[in-house]
Motif scaffolding. Sequence first.
Motif, PDB file in Angstrom:
ATOM      1  N   GLN A 203      31.059  31.604  46.213  1.00  0.00           N
ATOM      2  CA  GLN A 203      32.387  30.594  45.937  1.00  0.00           C
ATOM      3  C   GLN A 203      33.187  30.846  44.864  1.00  0.00           C
ATOM      4  O   GLN A 203      34.429  30.210  44.804  1.00  0.00           O
ATOM      5  N   ASP A 204      32.824  31.683  43.615  1.00  0.00           N
ATOM      6  CA  ASP A 204      33.858  31.813  42.643  1.00  0.00           C
ATOM      7  C   ASP A 204      35.203  32.766  43.461  1.00  0.00           C
ATOM      8  O   ASP A 204      36.248  32.554  42.897  1.00  0.00           O
ATOM      9  N   THR A 207      37.314  30.151  45.140  1.00  0.00           N
ATOM     10  CA  THR A 207      37.987  29.470  44.173  1.00  0.00           C
ATOM     11  C   THR A 207      39.080  30.251  43.873  1.00  0.00           C
ATOM     12  O   THR A 207      40.318  29.762  43.543  1.00  0.00           O
ATOM     13  N   GLU A 214      41.477  27.774  38.621  1.00  0.00           N
ATOM     14  CA  GLU A 214      40.253  27.106  38.356  1.00  0.00           C
ATOM     15  C   GLU A 214      39.357  28.142  38.357  1.00  0.00           C
ATOM     16  O   GLU A 214      37.999  27.843  38.342  1.00  0.00           O
TER      17      GLU A 214
END
Length: 224
Positions: A203-204, A207, A214
């Motif tokens: 997920q990083d 993002t 973010e």
Amino acid sequence: MTFSIAARCDKTGQFGIAISSSSIAVGARCPWLQAGVGAVSSQNVTLPRLGSLALQRLEQGMSSQGALDSALREDAFSAYRQLIAIDRQGSTALFSGDQSLGVYHGVQGHACVAAGNMLADKSVVEAMTSAFENASGLLAERLMAALQAALERGGEAGAVHSAALKVVGEHSWPIVDLRVDWAQQDPIGELAALWRAYQPQMQDYITRAIDPREAPSYGVPGDE
């Protein structure tokens, strides 16, 4: 030479393929995926073009079976090919030419399809769909469970040396694209270790791509 599974997640709409082979770098030739469209594996005596052709047909609105049929009509050597496909509705298709190598087999399951050639036994492919259907968690985890079940059932008639895991979601790029291009022993185990290392960071990376403001710390000197 190869066994693979293609699947669609009913909850997220993600598509994924897990694959292993006795040949080098199977992930570079066989899995073809497009977000919102479908997934295709072109294997056995591989013609990678069939994967891209079938995806084009899926994008044009053809069913998985229609896409495979259309792509194969453009190949003079379709008897040597093995393909699996899944479309945006979760419908599946498979093809094994009569010149497929060794023991070969294909199975269509719920939102998944698996096939292989040069198998230790036809039950190897059946184990893949069963493991996928009974696993829980992320699509990638369910695909890895299927790959490991195939290996436990005997896998290929000979040793496997490469493996790959690829998943597409709502973005135009793969959210998972992990490969073991060559290992003398246990490429599926190495692939599983790669997935365990990557999963907490997945997920990083999404993002960072969508909104770098973010993004979490990169953990490198100079990063604040």
